[in-house]
Enzyme design. Sequence first.
Site, PDB file in Angstrom:
ATOM      1  CD  GLU A 131      16.231   4.132 -30.393  1.00  0.00           C
ATOM      2  OE1 GLU A 131      16.337   3.704 -31.539  1.00  0.00           O
ATOM      3  OE2 GLU A 131      17.204   4.555 -29.739  1.00  0.00           O
ATOM      4  CG  ASP A 154      12.712   0.931 -31.046  1.00  0.00           C
ATOM      5  OD1 ASP A 154      13.839   0.844 -30.513  1.00  0.00           O
ATOM      6  OD2 ASP A 154      12.462   1.623 -32.059  1.00  0.00           O
ATOM      7  CB  ILE A 155      10.719   5.813 -29.512  1.00  0.00           C
ATOM      8  CG1 ILE A 155      10.427   5.696 -28.001  1.00  0.00           C
ATOM      9  CG2 ILE A 155      10.130   7.100 -30.069  1.00  0.00           C
ATOM     10  CD1 ILE A 155      11.062   6.784 -27.169  1.00  0.00           C
ATOM     11  CG  ASP A 165      17.816  13.823 -23.630  1.00  0.00           C
ATOM     12  OD1 ASP A 165      18.034  12.758 -24.245  1.00  0.00           O
ATOM     13  OD2 ASP A 165      18.713  14.613 -23.276  1.00  0.00           O
ATOM     14  CG  ASN A 190      17.813  12.224 -30.708  1.00  0.00           C
ATOM     15  OD1 ASN A 190      17.288  12.992 -29.905  1.00  0.00           O
ATOM     16  ND2 ASN A 190      18.144  10.992 -30.386  1.00  0.00           N
TER      17      ASN A 190
END
Length: 356
Positions: free
Chosen positions: A259, A215-216, A232, A223
């Site tokens: 993500e 997971d980022i 993106d 964002n």
Amino acid sequence: MLTLALNMLILPRGIAVPMLLPGAIIPPVAIGIDLVWRQPRATWLQGTALIAGMFLILLSVALVGVLAGGEFYERHLNVMLFVAITAIIIFGIPLAWTLTIAALAPGLYLIFQLLNPAIELGSAVAATQFFASGIFATVAARRIMTILAQKTFLFELRDRHRVAELANANDRLELLASTDPLTGIANRRWMTERLDHLWGGGGRCPDGAAMLMCDIDHFKKLNDHHGHAEGDRCLVEVARIIQDNVRRDRDHVARYGGEEFLVLLPGVNEEEAVSVAERIRKSVEAAAFSEPWIPRVALRPLSIGVAAQSADGAISPEQLQRQADAALYLAKQTGRNRVLLHKPESAGRKRIQSTR
């Protein structure tokens, strides 16, 4: 030739012997045509050989009857027409050649009927007209058969083309249905099908497997502050880095959520899985420095949860994924940008092994 052999056995010698000389024309003529047609040659040569050969064969059959005389005269003229009709039906040749063979037979028939002292002129012409009608009706039937065969072939080609187009369209749809359009890697649907295939509907993966749930970190902030385009871009780059750090011929990577990325490592134990996860985490962390063209804000570190199943263990892919999810959750809770291994304790409680 079989008929001549039979005649030699059952007919008087005085009648059978005269049949041999004209009958002997047939074998070398047939062999000559076969030699010309055995290999691809010029069209004019093949046509000339076939038409000349058929003329000699028809002439041979007629001469057999003429030399035998009597009832054999008329009988072998009819046999000559039968040979011509058979040739027209059998040979798949151009229409012009077929018409030439069709004209030869009635022409020879008329000539020998006119020379037949047993019948009058009117009977010879009438008989020739009757047999010529039969031969040209055969030509027309053969032409219709050829056209129908060509149409059938074209319809078959069209159907094959349509089937091939449909198969290609289905392949493209299947690819679209199993691929994440942004990152180009597999999506959740494909990964679910792959897990079902590896587990084979049973309670365990025969060779063992490990899962990495990646997971980022702080992706929402990325964002919110830098726009979805940068988000993106971050997803695409992280997907590329993960794929570069796994075995492309065996491991599987999928975008599992917004993500989140799920990595499946078949035949890998806990230590190997943690090593792969740490290599991925470090690669993502270092990418902003090793790739100057990537803005630092465009890449965020990863938190990775790891769960592994041994070959002897009995655990479903859903359970293994839940364990990786639990490890990822704790990685987020304990500082992010780290790898945590899910490790069940013997007493049934769970502890998490952390690596950084």
